[in-house]
Design a protein around this motif. Structure first.
Motif, PDB file in Angstrom:
ATOM      1  N   UNK A   1      -2.380 -11.702  -8.118  1.00  0.00           N
ATOM      2  CA  UNK A   1      -0.941 -11.687  -7.883  1.00  0.00           C
ATOM      3  C   UNK A   1      -0.222 -10.823  -8.877  1.00  0.00           C
ATOM      4  N   UNK A   2       1.072 -10.607  -8.620  1.00  0.00           N
ATOM      5  CA  UNK A   2       1.902  -9.807  -9.510  1.00  0.00           C
ATOM      6  C   UNK A   2       2.382 -10.642 -10.702  1.00  0.00           C
ATOM      7  N   UNK A   3       2.634  -9.961 -11.790  1.00  0.00           N
ATOM      8  CA  UNK A   3       3.139 -10.579 -13.013  1.00  0.00           C
ATOM      9  C   UNK A   3       4.648 -10.810 -12.887  1.00  0.00           C
TER      10      UNK A   3
ATOM     11  N   UNK B   1       7.823 -12.007   5.699  1.00  0.00           N
ATOM     12  CA  UNK B   1       8.896 -12.174   4.712  1.00  0.00           C
ATOM     13  C   UNK B   1       8.752 -11.117   3.611  1.00  0.00           C
ATOM     14  N   UNK B   2       9.733 -10.206   3.467  1.00  0.00           N
ATOM     15  CA  UNK B   2       9.613  -9.124   2.481  1.00  0.00           C
ATOM     16  C   UNK B   2       9.412  -9.631   1.054  1.00  0.00           C
ATOM     17  N   UNK B   3      10.006 -10.781   0.719  1.00  0.00           N
ATOM     18  CA  UNK B   3       9.890 -11.297  -0.647  1.00  0.00           C
ATOM     19  C   UNK B   3       8.458 -11.688  -0.988  1.00  0.00           C
ATOM     20  N   UNK B   4       7.655 -11.963   0.028  1.00  0.00           N
ATOM     21  CA  UNK B   4       6.259 -12.348  -0.207  1.00  0.00           C
ATOM     22  C   UNK B   4       5.355 -11.131  -0.417  1.00  0.00           C
ATOM     23  N   UNK B   5       5.912  -9.926  -0.258  1.00  0.00           N
ATOM     24  CA  UNK B   5       5.213  -8.711  -0.677  1.00  0.00           C
ATOM     25  C   UNK B   5       4.109  -8.216   0.224  1.00  0.00           C
ATOM     26  N   UNK B   6       4.179  -8.509   1.525  1.00  0.00           N
ATOM     27  CA  UNK B   6       3.117  -8.083   2.428  1.00  0.00           C
ATOM     28  C   UNK B   6       2.941  -6.567   2.431  1.00  0.00           C
TER      29      UNK B   6
ATOM     30  N   UNK C   1      -4.716 -13.654  -2.315  1.00  0.00           N
ATOM     31  CA  UNK C   1      -3.825 -12.608  -2.825  1.00  0.00           C
ATOM     32  C   UNK C   1      -2.386 -13.012  -2.556  1.00  0.00           C
ATOM     33  N   UNK C   2      -1.562 -13.011  -3.609  1.00  0.00           N
ATOM     34  CA  UNK C   2      -0.160 -13.392  -3.489  1.00  0.00           C
ATOM     35  C   UNK C   2       0.722 -12.327  -4.127  1.00  0.00           C
ATOM     36  N   UNK C   3       1.082 -11.299  -3.370  1.00  0.00           N
ATOM     37  CA  UNK C   3       1.884 -10.201  -3.925  1.00  0.00           C
ATOM     38  C   UNK C   3       3.385 -10.474  -3.907  1.00  0.00           C
ATOM     39  N   UNK C   4       3.784 -11.729  -4.139  1.00  0.00           N
ATOM     40  CA  UNK C   4       5.203 -12.088  -4.131  1.00  0.00           C
ATOM     41  C   UNK C   4       5.978 -11.242  -5.140  1.00  0.00           C
TER      42      UNK C   4
END
Length: 430
Positions: free
Chosen positions: A355-357, A262-267, A331-334
């Motif tokens: 994770x991202x801010x 899923x692109x929104x999850x930032x893989x 790690x959650x790069x959403x």
């Protein structure tokens, strides 16, 4: 026994969600039901898709029409997009559904608690019937859909603050009278004269909801999702690694999503961060591994510079708790998210998070105390956060802060008491 406590124990709450336990909203709704039951409320769930034999979870009467309604809504979106699959599951119309007001579970409830009701479960007309029933209504928002035209996440679009049209999620940007405009007007009509308390799972989502033209005059609050600390708690790492067939001689990162691609999850950002990490710290190549959990996880195995241990989507909470405890960081790069259950779960297991801010994530990750908050869409900073967590930070301190923050903010009693107060306030409005 105090009268107030007696009244609380008699309160009957019906939690309504499309699925029983698949997806973040379903997991959060199910956990809330258990938290309420443990705190004196007679809570039940009503779902379309039931997967267990849990007696406090009821499902709609099974019929071929249930699947047909889901398909029909997708067909309408597909047709509006000129028969392209463009963002087919990023939007919902709520143009078809099931009237639940005649069901015994609905009739016996004192409070109706809506959660994620999309993909053909409830239509806007069905929600209006719930409003017209006169029962107190609370609506927990797991994304932006309740206050936008058709999207679950609006990205940079802010048209919902006035009126949706020219939707960027529709082919060629929609138009003045596109689906988003039509559904926005229908939602405005649906909410006319309604008294609903809308609850966001994060302060970030609460702030966006307050800006929506649809929710003018409605009460909006913020209560986080809860966690079952009896399941998600620290365990012995070597033991659970052996149970999960994971190596005991590596530092492991965990990435998890319902669909790993899923692109929104930032893989893609995680992949790039790992490439940066290997380039800057080549000695990590033999010491770091990536555990990827989710559907299609195996498809991305070759795209990482570190060994990948691919695991299909895990619905069993106890197994998921073991996987958290088997790694050194989550790690959650959403790129856009509300209040991810996965971060709460990892923290409760004592696992630092990176994770991202973005979205509600800054409310969960306390920078350099229980993890690392990286600049949004910055793979280099994400790599720095991973290196900090694995190599330079006092890991035991991060872990201790993680457990403390999870129990303090997401404990069952704390969250349940906040919802009980909301239910009382909703009942008083009637």
């Amino acid at each position: 026994m105090p009268p107030e406590e007696t009244n609380e124990k008699r309160m009957r709450v019906l939690i309504i969600n499309t699925s029983e336990n698949i997806g973040g909203a379903a997991i959060a709704a199910n956990r809330l039901m258990e938290a309420l039951k443990n705190n004196g409320v007679k809570a039940k769930m009503l779902v379309r898709d039931k997967r267990t034999d849990q007696i406090t979870v009821a499902s709609l009467p099974q019929s071929p029409l249930l699947k047909a309604k889901f398909v029909w809504e997708r067909v309408c979106i597909w047709k509006a997009n000129r028969f392209k699959k463009h963002n087919l599951f990023q939007v919902d119309l709520a143009n078809t559904g099931t009237d639940i007001t005649a069901l015994p579970e609905f009739k016996e409830a004192d409070v109706i608690h809506l959660h994620w009701i999309n993909q053909g479960f409830l239509s806007l007309k069905d929600i209006r019937r719930i409003i017209d029933s006169g029962k107190p209504i609370v609506w927990t928002m797991h994304d932006q859909w309740p206050f936008t035209g058709i999207c679950h996440y609006s990205g940079e679009c802010t048209k919902y603050q006035t009126e949706c049209h020219h939707c960027p999620l529709l082919l060629h940007g929609g138009g003045t009278h596109d689906l988003s405009a039509k559904v926005f007007r229908r939602k405005r009509q649906m909410l006319r004269g309604a008294h609903i308390i809308f609850v966001a799972c994060s302060r970030w989502l609460e702030g966006l909801a307050r800006q929506s033209a649809l929710l003018v005059g409605q009460e909006v609050a913020s209560i986080p999702n809860t966690i079952n600390a009896n399941i998600f708690h620290p365990m012995e790492q070597v033991k659970v690694r052996l149970q999960c067939n994971l190596p005991i001689d590596k530092k492991l990162l965990l990435f998890g999503s319902l669909k790993a691609t899923d692109p929104r999850k930032g893989i893609d950002y995680l992949m790039e961060a790992c490439r940066i990490l290997k380039e800057k710290h080549p000695e990590l190549a033999a010491r770091v591994g990536i555990v990827v959990v989710g559907n299609r996880a195996d498809q991305i195995r070759a795209l990482f510079p570190f060994p990948v241990y691919a695991i299909d989507y895990v619905s069993d909470e106890k197994q998921m708790a073991r996987l958290y405890n088997a790694v050194d960081a989550y790690v959650t790069p959403s790129l856009e998210d509300n209040l991810p259950n996965t971060i709460v779960e990892a923290l409760s297991c004592g696992i630092p998070c990176v994770g991202f801010n973005v979205g509600g994530i800054p409310e969960m990750i306390d920078h350099r105390r229980n993890g690392y908050l990286a600049e949004a869409r910055n793979a280099e900073d994400l790599a720095e956060g991973i290196h900090f967590t694995l190599e330079t930070a006092p890991w035991e301190e991060l872990s201790a802060h993680a457990v403390h923050s999870a129990l303090a903010h997401y404990g069952e009693t704390n969250v349940a008491s906040k919802y009980i107060a909301i239910y009382k306030r909703a009942s008083e409005k009637r």
